[in-house]
Design a protein around this motif. Structure first.
Motif, PDB file in Angstrom:
ATOM      1  N   SER A  36       4.780   9.994  -3.490  1.00 13.46           N
ATOM      2  CA  SER A  36       5.907   9.425  -4.024  1.00 13.46           C
ATOM      3  C   SER A  36       6.487   8.145  -3.974  1.00 13.46           C
ATOM      4  N   ALA A  37       6.518   7.586  -2.847  1.00 12.58           N
ATOM      5  CA  ALA A  37       7.080   6.237  -2.579  1.00 12.58           C
ATOM      6  C   ALA A  37       6.077   5.095  -3.343  1.00 12.58           C
ATOM      7  N   VAL A  38       4.832   5.369  -3.073  1.00 10.12           N
ATOM      8  CA  VAL A  38       3.797   4.688  -3.839  1.00 10.12           C
ATOM      9  C   VAL A  38       4.154   4.603  -5.538  1.00 10.12           C
ATOM     10  N   ARG A  39       4.124   5.815  -5.730  1.00  4.56           N
ATOM     11  CA  ARG A  39       4.437   6.285  -7.283  1.00  4.56           C
ATOM     12  C   ARG A  39       5.496   4.964  -7.786  1.00  4.56           C
ATOM     13  N   ALA A  40       6.765   5.185  -7.014  1.00  4.10           N
ATOM     14  CA  ALA A  40       8.014   4.586  -7.348  1.00  4.10           C
ATOM     15  C   ALA A  40       7.492   3.008  -7.170  1.00  4.10           C
ATOM     16  N   LEU A  41       6.969   2.648  -6.313  1.00  2.00           N
ATOM     17  CA  LEU A  41       6.393   1.062  -6.196  1.00  2.00           C
ATOM     18  C   LEU A  41       5.518   0.807  -7.263  1.00  2.00           C
ATOM     19  N   SER A  42       5.043   1.514  -8.110  1.00  2.00           N
ATOM     20  CA  SER A  42       3.822   1.244  -9.081  1.00  2.00           C
ATOM     21  C   SER A  42       4.413   1.058 -10.430  1.00  2.00           C
ATOM     22  N   ASP A  43       5.794   1.477 -10.683  1.00  2.00           N
ATOM     23  CA  ASP A  43       6.322   2.007 -11.883  1.00  2.00           C
ATOM     24  C   ASP A  43       7.646   0.857 -12.341  1.00  2.00           C
ATOM     25  N   ARG A  44       7.381  -0.308 -12.910  1.00  2.00           N
ATOM     26  CA  ARG A  44       8.304  -1.124 -13.011  1.00  2.00           C
ATOM     27  C   ARG A  44       9.346  -0.684 -14.057  1.00  2.00           C
ATOM     28  N   GLU A  45       9.061   0.210 -14.936  1.00  2.00           N
ATOM     29  CA  GLU A  45      10.287   0.878 -15.775  1.00  2.00           C
ATOM     30  C   GLU A  45      11.148   1.831 -14.831  1.00  2.00           C
ATOM     31  N   TYR A  46      10.605   2.603 -13.999  1.00  2.00           N
ATOM     32  CA  TYR A  46      11.257   3.344 -13.209  1.00  2.00           C
ATOM     33  C   TYR A  46      12.190   2.572 -12.165  1.00  2.00           C
ATOM     34  N   GLN A  47      11.649   1.602 -11.662  1.00  2.00           N
ATOM     35  CA  GLN A  47      12.526   0.709 -10.863  1.00  2.00           C
ATOM     36  C   GLN A  47      13.683   0.097 -11.493  1.00  2.00           C
ATOM     37  N   GLN A  48      13.410  -0.581 -12.763  1.00  2.00           N
ATOM     38  CA  GLN A  48      14.728  -0.848 -13.556  1.00  2.00           C
ATOM     39  C   GLN A  48      15.617   0.126 -13.606  1.00  2.00           C
ATOM     40  N   VAL A  74      16.172   3.224 -12.239  1.00  2.00           N
ATOM     41  CA  VAL A  74      16.807   3.962 -11.057  1.00  2.00           C
ATOM     42  C   VAL A  74      17.454   2.777 -10.153  1.00  2.00           C
ATOM     43  N   TRP A  75      16.546   2.048  -9.669  1.00  2.00           N
ATOM     44  CA  TRP A  75      16.989   0.928  -8.803  1.00  2.00           C
ATOM     45  C   TRP A  75      18.057   0.118  -9.100  1.00  2.00           C
ATOM     46  N   ILE A  76      17.939  -0.531 -10.253  1.00  2.00           N
ATOM     47  CA  ILE A  76      18.681  -1.661 -10.827  1.00  2.00           C
ATOM     48  C   ILE A  76      19.802  -0.840 -11.847  1.00  2.00           C
TER      49      ILE A  76
END
Length: 133
Positions: A26-38, A40-42
């Motif tokens: 799950s953590a690796v998946r989150a680190l691999s997905d730029r759209e998700y990062q924008q 959710v994280w941003i």
């Protein structure tokens, strides 16, 4: 029959901590997905109430599972093969480089804005491919 089963089990390395492995994936998946990062994280558009995720949380999950500092020692526990350990070692290098360049206390936007972030994404995509093959 018992000898044959033992040989088959020896050839296929299973993991002793499947729930922790799921957290690693799950953590690796989150680190691999730029759209998700924008998203959710941003932008903090969480998929459900009470949900939280960011770069630090995912790195902490990987640290807790001991797949960044010494991924070879995680084989058999959370990682199933030497190939998975190599992929996680590559991801660790990319994460450590961006942490050193940006600073570990920086906001997620600084990590995502770093020219080194593409290396993290690429290493995470490869690790995810190997972990889920």
């Amino acid at each position: 029959m018992e000898v044959v089963e033992s040989a088959v089990n020896a050839e296929h390395k299973s993991v002793q901590l499947p729930d922790m492995r799921a957290e690693v994936i799950s953590a690796v998946r989150a680190l691999s997905d730029r759209e998700y990062q924008q998203r959710v994280w941003i932008d903090r558009q969480y998929p459900s109430p009470g949900y939280y995720d960011d770069f630090t949380l995912n790195v902490n999950v990987l640290d807790d599972a001991a797949v960044l500092d010494d991924p070879n020692s995680a084989v058999g526990f959370t990682l199933a093969s030497d190939e998975e350990a190599r992929a996680m070692a590559d991801l660790a290098v990319s994460i450590n480089e961006v942490l050193a360049a940006v600073g570990s206390e920086s906001p997620d936007s600084a990590f995502l804005g770093s020219p080194l972030w593409g290396d993290v994404l690429d290493a995470a995509k490869n690790a995810l491919r190997v972990l889920t093959a």
